[in-house]
Each structure stands twice: as structure tokens, then as C-alpha cells.
Enzyme design. Structure first.
Site, PDB file in Angstrom:
ATOM      1  N   CYS A  62       0.465   0.290  10.256  1.00 14.69           N
ATOM      2  CA  CYS A  62      -0.003  -0.748   9.336  1.00 14.69           C
ATOM      3  C   CYS A  62       1.107  -1.608   8.717  1.00 14.69           C
ATOM      4  CB  CYS A  62      -0.834  -0.117   8.221  1.00 14.69           C
ATOM      5  SG  CYS A  62      -1.583  -1.378   7.173  1.00 14.69           S
ATOM      6  N   ARG A  83     -17.585  -3.568  17.747  1.00 19.05           N
ATOM      7  CA  ARG A  83     -16.807  -4.749  17.347  1.00 19.05           C
ATOM      8  C   ARG A  83     -15.433  -4.766  17.985  1.00 19.05           C
ATOM      9  NH1 ARG A  83     -17.365  -4.108  12.083  1.00 19.05           N
ATOM     10  NH2 ARG A  83     -19.432  -4.902  12.472  1.00 19.05           N
ATOM     11  N   CYS A 129       0.349   4.971   6.954  1.00 16.84           N
ATOM     12  CA  CYS A 129      -0.280   4.740   8.259  1.00 16.84           C
ATOM     13  C   CYS A 129       0.732   4.024   9.175  1.00 16.84           C
ATOM     14  CB  CYS A 129      -1.541   3.890   8.090  1.00 16.84           C
ATOM     15  SG  CYS A 129      -2.644   4.511   6.803  1.00 16.84           S
ATOM     16  N   CYS A 162     -19.557   1.702   8.843  1.00 10.36           N
ATOM     17  CA  CYS A 162     -18.768   1.028   9.873  1.00 10.36           C
ATOM     18  C   CYS A 162     -17.535   1.892  10.088  1.00 10.36           C
ATOM     19  CB  CYS A 162     -18.386  -0.373   9.398  1.00 10.36           C
ATOM     20  SG  CYS A 162     -17.229  -1.199  10.503  1.00 10.36           S
ATOM     21  N   CYS A 190     -19.335  -6.592   3.776  1.00 13.30           N
ATOM     22  CA  CYS A 190     -18.764  -5.299   4.118  1.00 13.30           C
ATOM     23  C   CYS A 190     -17.483  -5.176   3.298  1.00 13.30           C
ATOM     24  CB  CYS A 190     -18.456  -5.268   5.617  1.00 13.30           C
ATOM     25  SG  CYS A 190     -17.631  -3.760   6.146  1.00 13.30           S
ATOM     26  N   CYS A 219       0.839  -1.206   0.000  1.00 12.37           N
ATOM     27  CA  CYS A 219       0.000   0.000   0.000  1.00 12.37           C
ATOM     28  C   CYS A 219       0.878   1.261   0.000  1.00 12.37           C
ATOM     29  CB  CYS A 219      -0.917  -0.009   1.222  1.00 12.37           C
ATOM     30  SG  CYS A 219      -2.031   1.407   1.251  1.00 12.37           S
ATOM     31  N   CYS A 266     -16.187  -9.530   5.451  1.00 11.98           N
ATOM     32  CA  CYS A 266     -15.627  -8.215   5.182  1.00 11.98           C
ATOM     33  C   CYS A 266     -14.406  -8.368   4.272  1.00 11.98           C
ATOM     34  CB  CYS A 266     -15.238  -7.552   6.507  1.00 11.98           C
ATOM     35  SG  CYS A 266     -14.535  -5.911   6.278  1.00 11.98           S
TER      36      CYS A 266
HETATM   37  N1  SAM Z   1      -6.721   0.313   3.193  1.00  8.43           N
HETATM   38  C1  SAM Z   1      -7.991   0.506   3.744  1.00  8.43           C
HETATM   39  C2  SAM Z   1      -8.068   1.673   4.707  1.00  8.43           C
HETATM   40  O1  SAM Z   1      -7.053   2.049   5.285  1.00  8.43           O
HETATM   41  O2  SAM Z   1      -9.171   2.200   4.891  1.00  8.43           O
HETATM   42  C3  SAM Z   1      -8.592  -0.722   4.413  1.00  8.43           C
HETATM   43  C4  SAM Z   1      -7.768  -1.644   5.261  1.00  8.43           C
HETATM   44  S1  SAM Z   1      -7.075  -1.007   6.752  1.00  8.43           S
HETATM   45  C5  SAM Z   1      -5.993  -2.326   7.190  1.00  8.43           C
HETATM   46  C6  SAM Z   1      -8.410  -1.042   7.917  1.00  8.43           C
HETATM   47  C7  SAM Z   1      -8.143  -0.635   9.356  1.00  8.43           C
HETATM   48  O3  SAM Z   1      -7.384  -1.636  10.031  1.00  8.43           O
HETATM   49  C8  SAM Z   1      -7.358   0.633   9.625  1.00  8.43           C
HETATM   50  O4  SAM Z   1      -8.123   1.791   9.479  1.00  8.43           O
HETATM   51  C9  SAM Z   1      -6.951   0.436  11.078  1.00  8.43           C
HETATM   52  O5  SAM Z   1      -7.934   0.954  11.951  1.00  8.43           O
HETATM   53  C10 SAM Z   1      -6.880  -1.085  11.232  1.00  8.43           C
HETATM   54  N2  SAM Z   1      -5.489  -1.548  11.459  1.00  8.43           N
HETATM   55  C11 SAM Z   1      -4.524  -1.683  10.531  1.00  8.43           C
HETATM   56  N3  SAM Z   1      -3.376  -2.133  11.087  1.00  8.43           N
HETATM   57  C12 SAM Z   1      -3.607  -2.256  12.407  1.00  8.43           C
HETATM   58  C13 SAM Z   1      -2.808  -2.668  13.517  1.00  8.43           C
HETATM   59  N4  SAM Z   1      -1.527  -2.993  13.372  1.00  8.43           N
HETATM   60  N5  SAM Z   1      -3.382  -2.699  14.738  1.00  8.43           N
HETATM   61  C14 SAM Z   1      -4.678  -2.343  14.889  1.00  8.43           C
HETATM   62  N6  SAM Z   1      -5.479  -1.945  13.887  1.00  8.43           N
HETATM   63  C15 SAM Z   1      -4.964  -1.905  12.661  1.00  8.43           C
HETATM   64  C1  DTB Z   2     -11.103  -2.642  11.486  1.00 11.56           C
HETATM   65  O1  DTB Z   2     -11.351  -1.597  12.112  1.00 11.56           O
HETATM   66  N1  DTB Z   2     -10.440  -3.662  11.979  1.00 11.56           N
HETATM   67  C2  DTB Z   2     -10.290  -4.726  10.989  1.00 11.56           C
HETATM   68  C3  DTB Z   2     -11.143  -4.194   9.823  1.00 11.56           C
HETATM   69  N2  DTB Z   2     -11.498  -2.869  10.259  1.00 11.56           N
HETATM   70  C4  DTB Z   2     -10.582  -4.201   8.478  1.00 11.56           C
HETATM   71  C5  DTB Z   2      -8.871  -4.988  10.654  1.00 11.56           C
HETATM   72  C6  DTB Z   2      -7.942  -4.906  11.824  1.00 11.56           C
HETATM   73  C7  DTB Z   2      -6.656  -5.582  11.606  1.00 11.56           C
HETATM   74  C8  DTB Z   2      -5.827  -4.992  10.537  1.00 11.56           C
HETATM   75  C9  DTB Z   2      -4.417  -5.408  10.611  1.00 11.56           C
HETATM   76  C10 DTB Z   2      -4.089  -6.633   9.803  1.00 11.56           C
HETATM   77  O2  DTB Z   2      -4.699  -7.701   9.969  1.00 11.56           O
HETATM   78  O3  DTB Z   2      -3.155  -6.536   9.003  1.00 11.56           O
HETATM   79 FE1  SF4 Z   3      -2.839   1.224   3.357  1.00 11.95          FE
HETATM   80 FE2  SF4 Z   3      -2.709   0.054   5.727  1.00 11.95          FE
HETATM   81 FE3  SF4 Z   3      -3.163   2.663   5.576  1.00 11.95          FE
HETATM   82 FE4  SF4 Z   3      -5.096   0.928   4.759  1.00 11.95          FE
HETATM   83  S1  SF4 Z   3      -4.295   1.179   6.845  1.00 11.95           S
HETATM   84  S2  SF4 Z   3      -4.395   2.779   3.705  1.00 11.95           S
HETATM   85  S3  SF4 Z   3      -3.784  -0.729   3.951  1.00 11.95           S
HETATM   86  S4  SF4 Z   3      -1.279   1.601   4.923  1.00 11.95           S
END
Ligand code: SAM
Ligand code: DTB
Ligand code: SF4
Length: 324
Positions: free
Chosen positions: A57, A258, A54, A186, A126, A50, A94
Site C-alpha cells: 500500500c 469488480r 500492508c 464487498c 460504499c 496510515c 465508494c
Molecule cells: N484502509 C482501508 C483498508 O485497508 O481496509 C481501506 C483502503 S485500502 C487502500 C483498500 C484495498 O485496496 C486494500 O485492501 C487492497 O486490497 C487494495 N490495494 C491497496 N493498495 C493496492 C495496490 N498497490 N495494488 C492493488 N490493490 C491495492
Molecule cells: C478494492 O478492493 N480496490 C479499490 C477499493 N477496494 C478501495 C482500491 C484499489 C486501489 C488502491 C490503491 C490506491 O489507489 O492507492
Molecule cells: Fe492502511 Fe493501506 Fe493497509 Fe488500508 S491498505 S490499512 S490504507 S496501509
């Protein structure tokens, strides 16, 4: 819905814990069948690479996290995964993609087909695909999408310290498109990003300021992934998590709350407290998108031990006798 202000949210958030917990449990009982839990399953349809930054992430291309990347999965593969999720007892699937935003190309066409397939299995769908235009949100709705996940993540003040490639206002715009398309919203956040209690209160206030309260609110706790800038962040205590869930439940009496990332680190006792505080939704399956989730056997034991029952797809979330 009551008019919430930063100071009324702050007063609630800082209440003595047991009083807060009792109140949240009372509100929860008023609106939901006790012990009825929404069971969701995540499929990472496109993993890693990506372009965003963030800080939490593991899927951001710029961090070295060693995850197994893959391009967009095939329609057939996703259908099989959804069938397996149904078999495991999930009512909602989802689909998550490591995209900054949706582009109008053949990949989006494929996601539209995936949504149609899941709907045809009698499950809620979702998607969480990043930023969306109004036309894209409308197209997802037309395909039968039930809800779209897009998180505010944290307070507007703290947001800039966590993500620089996309603004808080961009997220609000996408959420407006989702709402206008008549999709369920959501929208939640993450605890443990180095935010203050004031940031948590401002985050909750920001949620109350959306056009209509979100139908579901994921509460994640940071899963500190080695290689990300937040790899050394201290974990969130169960008391902070319970306080946040209880406050959220009182502010959003009819939302599904959730328990999302970070659940696999919680004991059965910890999770029981979260249910008492008003959590009523979770993900099953060994993985979320890339990170670990409780083992299916552990969740099965938890459902049996606590007498939890899975919520049926498309069923109203409200308690049958609840006041409207
Ligand atoms: N790329 C899309 C976005 O950012 O909207 C969708 C996927 S993103 C992984 C969805 C959510 O996962 C993020 O907004 C964040 O709240 C959560 N998330 C990602 N990495 C995480 C982590 N290491 N620990 C907790 N929550 C995480
Ligand atoms: C959300 O708030 N939590 C879920 C879903 N939306 C997509 C994902 C959380 C974990 C993301 C980190 C991972 O698994 O890489
Ligand atoms: Fe990309 Fe992760 Fe940010 Fe979603 S949360 S926009 S997958 S870097």
C-alpha cells in the site's frame, strides 16, 4: 449455494482454460444481463499517513512513496465529487480512508454526513474505512450506506507475509459486523503478492466460509508502487487474471465481480476476456485512491465498442429471466 471444498475449488481453478472460460460465461449469462456493467467511482476522502504496514500500500506512513497526503475532506467537497461521478455515469460512489479503524469522533460524524448526501443524490454508497465495531456498522447502515468494502486480500497462510499490524481474524470480525448490520459485503483480494496458486485457492475458500457470500468481490492485481516492499514484484499475466475471475464467477454466480486495481495496464482485448470470464463491475475516473486508472476517454471507447450498458443504482443484479 453449493458446498465448496478446497479440493473442488482446486479442481475448478486448474481446469483447462477454455473449458473454464465457457463455463464461467454460461453461469454469468444465467444470472446477469450480458454486457451490463456496474460503474463505480472512488473518492479518497483521507489519503496517506496510515499506521498499518500492508506491504502493497502506497498510503502506509512507513513507506516513502511520494503520494500527496491530505486529511479528511470536507462534506461539501465530497458532495461535489459525487455529483461529478453521477454526471460521468457512475451509479455507486465508494469512499476510501487510509485508516486502520474507524474511531467514534467528529471525523466519523462527517463521513456519516457524506453517506447521507450521496444517498440523497440517488446513488449507492460504499465505504472502505478499515476495521469497524458492530455499533459503527449499524450507524453506517442507518445513515443509508449500501455496502462496506473490507478485503481478505489473500489466503490466511500468505496474509502474515504481507501485513503484520492486523490479523486475518480481525478482518473476518469486521466482515461479520458488516453482515450483521445488513449492509452488503464487498470483499475481495489482490493477485500478485507473491502468493502461490494454492494461496489463491485458499483465498477463494476463505471467501466461501464467510457468513453468506459477498455481494461484490473486487479482484485487484498488484500495482507495484516504488517505495513499498513489493515494488519489484513481477506483474500478473492476463491468463492468471482471467482464470481467477472465471473461477470466482462459477463459485459466486450472483456476485458482482469488480476489476479493480491494475485495470489501466490492460488492453481492450484483455478487458474483453475479463468480461467474458464474468467480471461485471469497474471503477471509472482517472485515479482509484492514489494510483492510476484508465483514462475516461479510453473507458468511453470501450463501452461503445463492446456495447456495454451501465447498471442502474439499486437495481437487482440478476437477469430478469434468471432462475431464482
Ligand atoms: N484502509 C482501508 C483498508 O485497508 O481496509 C481501506 C483502503 S485500502 C487502500 C483498500 C484495498 O485496496 C486494500 O485492501 C487492497 O486490497 C487494495 N490495494 C491497496 N493498495 C493496492 C495496490 N498497490 N495494488 C492493488 N490493490 C491495492
Ligand atoms: C478494492 O478492493 N480496490 C479499490 C477499493 N477496494 C478501495 C482500491 C484499489 C486501489 C488502491 C490503491 C490506491 O489507489 O492507492
Ligand atoms: Fe492502511 Fe493501506 Fe493497509 Fe488500508 S491498505 S490499512 S490504507 S496501509
Amino acid at each position: 449455494m453449493a458446498e465448496w471444498t478446497v479440493s473442488s475449488i482446486s479442481a475448478l481453478y486448474h481446469r483447462e482454460l477454455l473449458g473454464l472460460l465457457f463455463e464461467a460465461a454460461r453461469v454469468h449469462q444465467q444470472h446477469f444481463k450480458p454486457g451490463e456493467i456496474q460503474v463505480n467511482h472512488l473518492v479518497s476522502v483521507k489519503t496517506g499517513g496510515c499506521p498499518e504496514d500492508c506491504s502493497y500500500c502506497p498510503q502506509a506512513a512507513r513507506y516513502n512513496t511520494g503520494i500527496k497526503k491530505h486529511g479528511l475532506m470536507s462534506r461539501e467537497e465530497v458532495r461535489t465529487r459525487a455529483e461529478e461521478a453521477k454526471e460521468m455515469g457512475a451509479s455507486r460512489v465508494c469512499l476510501g480512508a487510509a485508516w486502520r479503524e474507524v474511531k467514534d469522533n467528529d471525523q466519523f460524524d462527517r463521513v456519516i454526513d457524506m453517506v447521507k448526501d450521496i444517498k440523497s443524490l440517488g446513488m449507492e454508497t460504499c465505504c472502505t474505512l478499515g476495521l469497524l465495531t458492530q455499533a459503527q456498522a449499524d450507524r453506517l447502515k442507518e445513515a443509508g450506506l449500501h455496502a462496506y468494502n473490507h478485503n481478505l486480500d489473500t489466503s490466511p497462510e500468505h496474509y502474515g507475509k504481507i501485513i503484520s499490524t492486523r490479523q486475518f481474524e480481525d478482518r473476518i470480525r469486521t466482515l461479520t459486523h458488516v453482515k450483521n448490520a445488513d449492509l452488503q459485503v464487498c470483499c475481495g483480494g489482490i493477485l500478485g503478492l507473491g502468493e502461490t496458486e494454492e494461496d489463491r485457492i485458499q483465498f477463494l475458500f476463505a471467501l466461501t466460509q464467510l457468513e453468506g457470500p459477498p455481494e461484490s468481490i473486487p479482484i485487484n492485481t498488484l500495482y507495484a508502487v516504488p517505495g513499498t516492499p513489493l515494488e519489484n514484484q513481477a506483474p500478473i499475466s492476463i491468463w492468471e487474471l482471467v482464470r481467477m475471475i472465471a473461477t470466482t464467477r462459477i463459485i459466486f454466480p450472483t456476485a458482482m465481480i469488480r476489476m479493480s486495481a491494475g485495470r489501466e495496464k490492460r488492453s481492450l482485448e484483455d478487458q474483453t476476456l475479463c468480461f467474458l470470464a464474468g467480471a461485471n463491475s469497474l471503477f471509472i475516473g482517472e485515479k482509484l485512491l492514489t494510483i492510476a486508472n484508465p483514462l475516461p476517454e479510453a473507458d468511453h471507447h470501450m463501452f461503445t465498442h463492446l456495447g456495454l450498458t451501465p447498471k442502474a443504482p439499486f437495481s437487482g443484479s440478476r437477469h430478469a429471466d434468471a432462475p431464482h
